[in-house]
Design a protein around this motif. Structure first.
Motif, PDB file in Angstrom:
ATOM      1  N   LEU A   5       0.838  -1.226   0.061  1.00 36.22           N
ATOM      2  CA  LEU A   5       0.121  -0.035  -0.111  1.00 36.22           C
ATOM      3  C   LEU A   5       0.720   1.271  -0.080  1.00 36.22           C
ATOM      4  N   ARG A   6       0.781   1.990  -0.822  1.00 36.25           N
ATOM      5  CA  ARG A   6       1.509   3.266  -1.287  1.00 36.25           C
ATOM      6  C   ARG A   6       0.684   4.561  -1.065  1.00 36.25           C
ATOM      7  N   ARG A   7       1.188   5.740  -0.951  1.00 35.73           N
ATOM      8  CA  ARG A   7       0.584   7.048  -1.076  1.00 35.73           C
ATOM      9  C   ARG A   7       0.372   7.502  -2.503  1.00 35.73           C
ATOM     10  N   SER A   8       1.074   6.776  -3.423  1.00 32.27           N
ATOM     11  CA  SER A   8       0.980   7.205  -4.946  1.00 32.27           C
ATOM     12  C   SER A   8       0.103   6.094  -5.504  1.00 32.27           C
ATOM     13  N   GLY A   9      -0.728   6.242  -6.414  1.00 27.98           N
ATOM     14  CA  GLY A   9      -1.456   5.350  -7.208  1.00 27.98           C
ATOM     15  C   GLY A   9      -2.771   5.917  -7.419  1.00 27.98           C
ATOM     16  N   ALA A  10      -3.137   6.715  -6.501  1.00 28.27           N
ATOM     17  CA  ALA A  10      -4.574   7.123  -6.633  1.00 28.27           C
ATOM     18  C   ALA A  10      -4.970   7.688  -8.241  1.00 28.27           C
ATOM     19  N   GLN A  11      -5.930   7.421  -8.622  1.00 22.03           N
ATOM     20  CA  GLN A  11      -6.533   7.681 -10.029  1.00 22.03           C
ATOM     21  C   GLN A  11      -7.494   8.403 -10.102  1.00 22.03           C
ATOM     22  N   VAL A  12      -7.782   9.229 -11.002  1.00 25.37           N
ATOM     23  CA  VAL A  12      -9.066  10.251 -11.268  1.00 25.37           C
ATOM     24  C   VAL A  12     -10.313   9.273 -11.156  1.00 25.37           C
ATOM     25  N   GLY A  13     -11.184   9.484 -10.486  1.00 30.02           N
ATOM     26  CA  GLY A  13     -12.533   8.627 -10.401  1.00 30.02           C
ATOM     27  C   GLY A  13     -12.515   7.553  -9.449  1.00 30.02           C
ATOM     28  N   ASP A  14     -11.310   7.308  -8.974  1.00 29.95           N
ATOM     29  CA  ASP A  14     -11.209   6.383  -7.714  1.00 29.95           C
ATOM     30  C   ASP A  14     -12.071   6.736  -6.592  1.00 29.95           C
ATOM     31  N   THR A  82      -3.952  14.676   1.631  1.00 31.09           N
ATOM     32  CA  THR A  82      -3.110  15.682   0.879  1.00 31.09           C
ATOM     33  C   THR A  82      -1.778  14.973   0.504  1.00 31.09           C
ATOM     34  N   HIS A  83      -1.253  14.149   1.407  1.00 32.95           N
ATOM     35  CA  HIS A  83       0.103  13.398   1.266  1.00 32.95           C
ATOM     36  C   HIS A  83      -0.480  12.313  -0.236  1.00 32.95           C
ATOM     37  N   ILE A  84      -1.469  11.845  -0.155  1.00 34.17           N
ATOM     38  CA  ILE A  84      -1.872  10.787  -1.284  1.00 34.17           C
ATOM     39  C   ILE A  84      -1.993  11.664  -2.504  1.00 34.17           C
ATOM     40  N   LEU A  85      -2.587  12.929  -2.497  1.00 32.78           N
ATOM     41  CA  LEU A  85      -2.946  13.565  -3.364  1.00 32.78           C
ATOM     42  C   LEU A  85      -1.617  14.220  -4.191  1.00 32.78           C
ATOM     43  N   ASN A  86      -0.822  14.558  -3.267  1.00 34.38           N
ATOM     44  CA  ASN A  86       0.865  15.144  -3.647  1.00 34.38           C
ATOM     45  C   ASN A  86       1.541  13.767  -4.409  1.00 34.38           C
ATOM     46  N   ALA A  87       1.341  12.877  -3.890  1.00 39.79           N
ATOM     47  CA  ALA A  87       1.990  11.643  -4.407  1.00 39.79           C
ATOM     48  C   ALA A  87       1.376  11.125  -5.719  1.00 39.79           C
ATOM     49  N   SER A  88       0.123  11.401  -5.825  1.00 34.25           N
ATOM     50  CA  SER A  88      -0.520  10.834  -7.083  1.00 34.25           C
ATOM     51  C   SER A  88      -0.767  12.034  -7.970  1.00 34.25           C
ATOM     52  N   THR A 155     -14.154  11.348  -3.711  1.00 34.70           N
ATOM     53  CA  THR A 155     -13.744  11.014  -5.085  1.00 34.70           C
ATOM     54  C   THR A 155     -12.369  11.578  -5.527  1.00 34.70           C
ATOM     55  N   ILE A 156     -11.599  10.883  -6.083  1.00 33.39           N
ATOM     56  CA  ILE A 156     -10.432  11.471  -6.579  1.00 33.39           C
ATOM     57  C   ILE A 156     -10.479  12.082  -7.810  1.00 33.39           C
ATOM     58  N   THR A 157     -10.289  13.556  -7.824  1.00 25.97           N
ATOM     59  CA  THR A 157     -10.519  14.586  -8.912  1.00 25.97           C
ATOM     60  C   THR A 157      -9.082  14.922  -9.856  1.00 25.97           C
ATOM     61  N   GLN A 158      -9.245  15.347 -10.825  1.00 32.00           N
ATOM     62  CA  GLN A 158      -8.299  15.922 -11.784  1.00 32.00           C
ATOM     63  C   GLN A 158      -7.892  17.060 -10.986  1.00 32.00           C
ATOM     64  N   GLU A 159      -8.509  17.988 -10.576  1.00 32.66           N
ATOM     65  CA  GLU A 159      -8.210  19.327 -10.063  1.00 32.66           C
ATOM     66  C   GLU A 159      -7.647  19.339  -8.774  1.00 32.66           C
ATOM     67  N   PRO A 160      -6.245  19.798  -8.656  1.00 31.20           N
ATOM     68  CA  PRO A 160      -5.587  19.754  -7.300  1.00 31.20           C
ATOM     69  C   PRO A 160      -6.300  20.388  -6.248  1.00 31.20           C
TER      70      PRO A 160
END
Length: 182
Positions: A5-14, A82-88, A155-160
């Motif tokens: 399990l990593r902080r990076s990897g979140a995709q738009v729409g998750d 925010t850590h997930i969002l920055n890494a992803s 939901t994960i979005t494109q917009e930072p």
């Protein structure tokens, strides 16, 4: 290693989930410091959560290879998400009404204060994780009989950045909470 399990990897729409109640650590601290008056039942619940928290190890093990990203909520939901969002390299939209907050103490506070504890309180020992919507059925099967929960909060979005929604309307928040809260 491929399933870590990593902080990076979140995709738009998750979808964004948390494993349990948020804000218990902050509410417990306020209670212990005499800043929050509660029933004996609520006080006992918070003291137990504060002094004997349950790390979500079973959830972490079960989510390996399924969650697209994950993080332990130690500094508060907003800070750790925010850590997930920055890494992803993504953003997020979260629904404030979907935040899991214990009714034992939630109703003793104004809604904005309870949400502030849930968004910014640390030491909750929960996980925040993201999941491709196509894996929702697999998650539901994992939850049957599990010792942990999963609450869909956004939901994960494109917009930072993080957009908070209250009754579907964007509400301005900062890492420290609502802008008008300070």
């Amino acid at each position: 290693p491929q399933q870590a399990l990593r902080r990076s990897g979140a995709q738009v729409g998750d979808y964004i989930y948390v494993t349990g109640n948020l804000g218990d650590g902050a509410a417990a601290l306020a209670y212990i410091q005499g800043q929050l008056s509660l029933s004996d039942e609520a006080g006992q619940y918070l003291v137990e959560r504060f002094y004997a928290p349950e790390p979500q190890i079973n959830a972490g093990l079960a989510l390996a290879g399924l969650a697209s990203s994950a993080i332990d909520i130690s500094d508060g939901l907003l800070a750790d998400l925010t850590h997930i969002l920055n890494a992803s390299a993504t953003g997020a939209s979260i629904n404030l009404e979907s935040l899991p907050i214990s009714p034992l103490w939630r109703d003793a506070l104004p809604a904005v204060q309870a949400q502030h504890f849930a968004l910014n309180g640390g030491d909750d020992y929960q996980l925040c994780f993201t999941l491709n919507p196509s894996h929702t059925g697999q998650l539901q099967r994992l939850l049957k009989g599990a010792s942990w929960q999963a609450h869909l909060i956004g939901t994960i979005t494109q917009e930072p950045g993080i957009t908070a929604l209250l009754a579907g309307v964007p509400v301005p928040i900062t890492l420290g909470g609502y802008e008008h809260f300070h």
